[in-house]
Design a protein around this motif. Sequence first.
Motif, PDB file in Angstrom:
ATOM      1  N   LEU A   5      -4.595  -0.916  -4.233  1.00  0.00           N
ATOM      2  CA  LEU A   5      -3.818  -0.458  -3.753  1.00  0.00           C
ATOM      3  C   LEU A   5      -2.561  -0.447  -2.491  1.00  0.00           C
ATOM      4  O   LEU A   5      -1.611  -0.704  -3.027  1.00  0.00           O
ATOM      5  CB  LEU A   5      -3.147   1.343  -3.949  1.00  0.00           C
ATOM      6  CG  LEU A   5      -3.858   1.587  -5.504  1.00  0.00           C
ATOM      7  CD1 LEU A   5      -4.319   2.715  -6.122  1.00  0.00           C
ATOM      8  CD2 LEU A   5      -2.736   0.476  -6.720  1.00  0.00           C
ATOM      9  N   LEU A   6      -3.263  -0.819  -0.929  1.00  0.00           N
ATOM     10  CA  LEU A   6      -2.364  -0.589  -0.501  1.00  0.00           C
ATOM     11  C   LEU A   6      -2.675  -2.811   0.212  1.00  0.00           C
ATOM     12  O   LEU A   6      -0.775  -2.975   0.445  1.00  0.00           O
ATOM     13  CB  LEU A   6      -3.405  -0.726   0.937  1.00  0.00           C
ATOM     14  CG  LEU A   6      -3.439   1.435   0.858  1.00  0.00           C
ATOM     15  CD1 LEU A   6      -4.245   1.725   2.359  1.00  0.00           C
ATOM     16  CD2 LEU A   6      -2.058   1.878   1.128  1.00  0.00           C
ATOM     17  N   ALA A  50       1.752  -4.072   0.080  1.00  0.00           N
ATOM     18  CA  ALA A  50       1.362  -4.708   1.228  1.00  0.00           C
ATOM     19  C   ALA A  50       2.117  -6.199   0.464  1.00  0.00           C
ATOM     20  O   ALA A  50       3.132  -6.974   1.195  1.00  0.00           O
ATOM     21  CB  ALA A  50       0.634  -4.967   2.439  1.00  0.00           C
ATOM     22  N   ALA A  51       1.770  -6.516  -0.808  1.00  0.00           N
ATOM     23  CA  ALA A  51       1.976  -7.471  -1.569  1.00  0.00           C
ATOM     24  C   ALA A  51       4.047  -7.735  -1.685  1.00  0.00           C
ATOM     25  O   ALA A  51       4.146  -8.788  -2.199  1.00  0.00           O
ATOM     26  CB  ALA A  51       1.329  -8.272  -2.302  1.00  0.00           C
ATOM     27  N   GLN A  52       4.229  -6.410  -2.126  1.00  0.00           N
ATOM     28  CA  GLN A  52       5.285  -6.413  -2.817  1.00  0.00           C
ATOM     29  C   GLN A  52       6.215  -5.716  -1.501  1.00  0.00           C
ATOM     30  O   GLN A  52       7.396  -5.480  -1.751  1.00  0.00           O
ATOM     31  CB  GLN A  52       5.168  -5.080  -3.649  1.00  0.00           C
ATOM     32  CG  GLN A  52       4.397  -4.532  -4.639  1.00  0.00           C
ATOM     33  CD  GLN A  52       4.483  -6.113  -5.631  1.00  0.00           C
ATOM     34  OE1 GLN A  52       5.690  -6.513  -6.419  1.00  0.00           O
ATOM     35  NE2 GLN A  52       3.178  -6.990  -6.079  1.00  0.00           N
ATOM     36  N   VAL A  80       3.079   4.245   2.060  1.00  0.00           N
ATOM     37  CA  VAL A  80       2.914   4.577   0.951  1.00  0.00           C
ATOM     38  C   VAL A  80       2.028   5.987   1.474  1.00  0.00           C
ATOM     39  O   VAL A  80       1.462   7.601   0.246  1.00  0.00           O
ATOM     40  CB  VAL A  80       2.142   3.434   0.415  1.00  0.00           C
ATOM     41  CG1 VAL A  80       1.635   3.842  -1.065  1.00  0.00           C
ATOM     42  CG2 VAL A  80       4.179   2.793   0.078  1.00  0.00           C
ATOM     43  N   LEU A  81       0.874   5.801   2.334  1.00  0.00           N
ATOM     44  CA  LEU A  81      -0.090   6.731   2.617  1.00  0.00           C
ATOM     45  C   LEU A  81       0.645   8.192   2.778  1.00  0.00           C
ATOM     46  O   LEU A  81      -0.498   8.985   2.533  1.00  0.00           O
ATOM     47  CB  LEU A  81      -1.387   6.524   3.661  1.00  0.00           C
ATOM     48  CG  LEU A  81      -1.833   5.210   3.259  1.00  0.00           C
ATOM     49  CD1 LEU A  81      -3.266   4.459   4.121  1.00  0.00           C
ATOM     50  CD2 LEU A  81      -3.335   5.929   1.910  1.00  0.00           C
TER      51      LEU A  81
END
Length: 211
Positions: free
Chosen positions: A181-182, A186-188, A195-196
């Motif tokens: 998910l991380l 990052a890809a977005q 986010v965390l």
Amino acid sequence: MSGCQVTESGLRCVLPFEAEPAEVRLLRRATVAQLARWGVSSAAEEAELLVTELVTNVIRHVGEGAPATLILEWRYERLRVEVHDKSRLLPAPVKARCDEECGRGLQLLAALAADWGTVLTAVGKSVWCEIAAQPAAVCRRAERARGALEWYREGHPAMAAEGRSKSVLLEESAVELIADLLHWTAAQGQDPDDVLDRAQVHYEAEVAAAA
């Protein structure tokens, strides 16, 4: 003092202790705090009474300072409370003739619990009882997360190595899923740390609301 885990059947917390009067209050507090984390605070009052009785029974009938373990387990909309000790002397049935304190304690278990009993173990005995409790949002989230981790693990056969417990495999799946998910975050073009932090704030707010 405690260890908590997700098991195949539910959520489990293990609390080793020594049978001392001062431990009763600490175990009651730990029980209330754990139920709040699981979102089943509605069962806290009954659970406190049961923990008090079970732990006091060890102090009274096994002896002060005896090593014992309190286990809390949430499964199938029931809270199971168990106390393990090293004595193989089983409590007398409710209808049996025993002293006033013994009878009152067993009657309390019978009155509060949906079910209860005793089991001889390899090193002693376990006295257990179960009470019904309605899950709140936090517990439903934990159940939903376990389902997601089961699905994630099935999609990664390499994780299912032999010789490891299911709880260990689910923990590893959680780490891998969070990492995925991380990477997606990052890809977005978003900040994974942000986010965390937001997820942590959300989690703490829901736990506080359930307490």
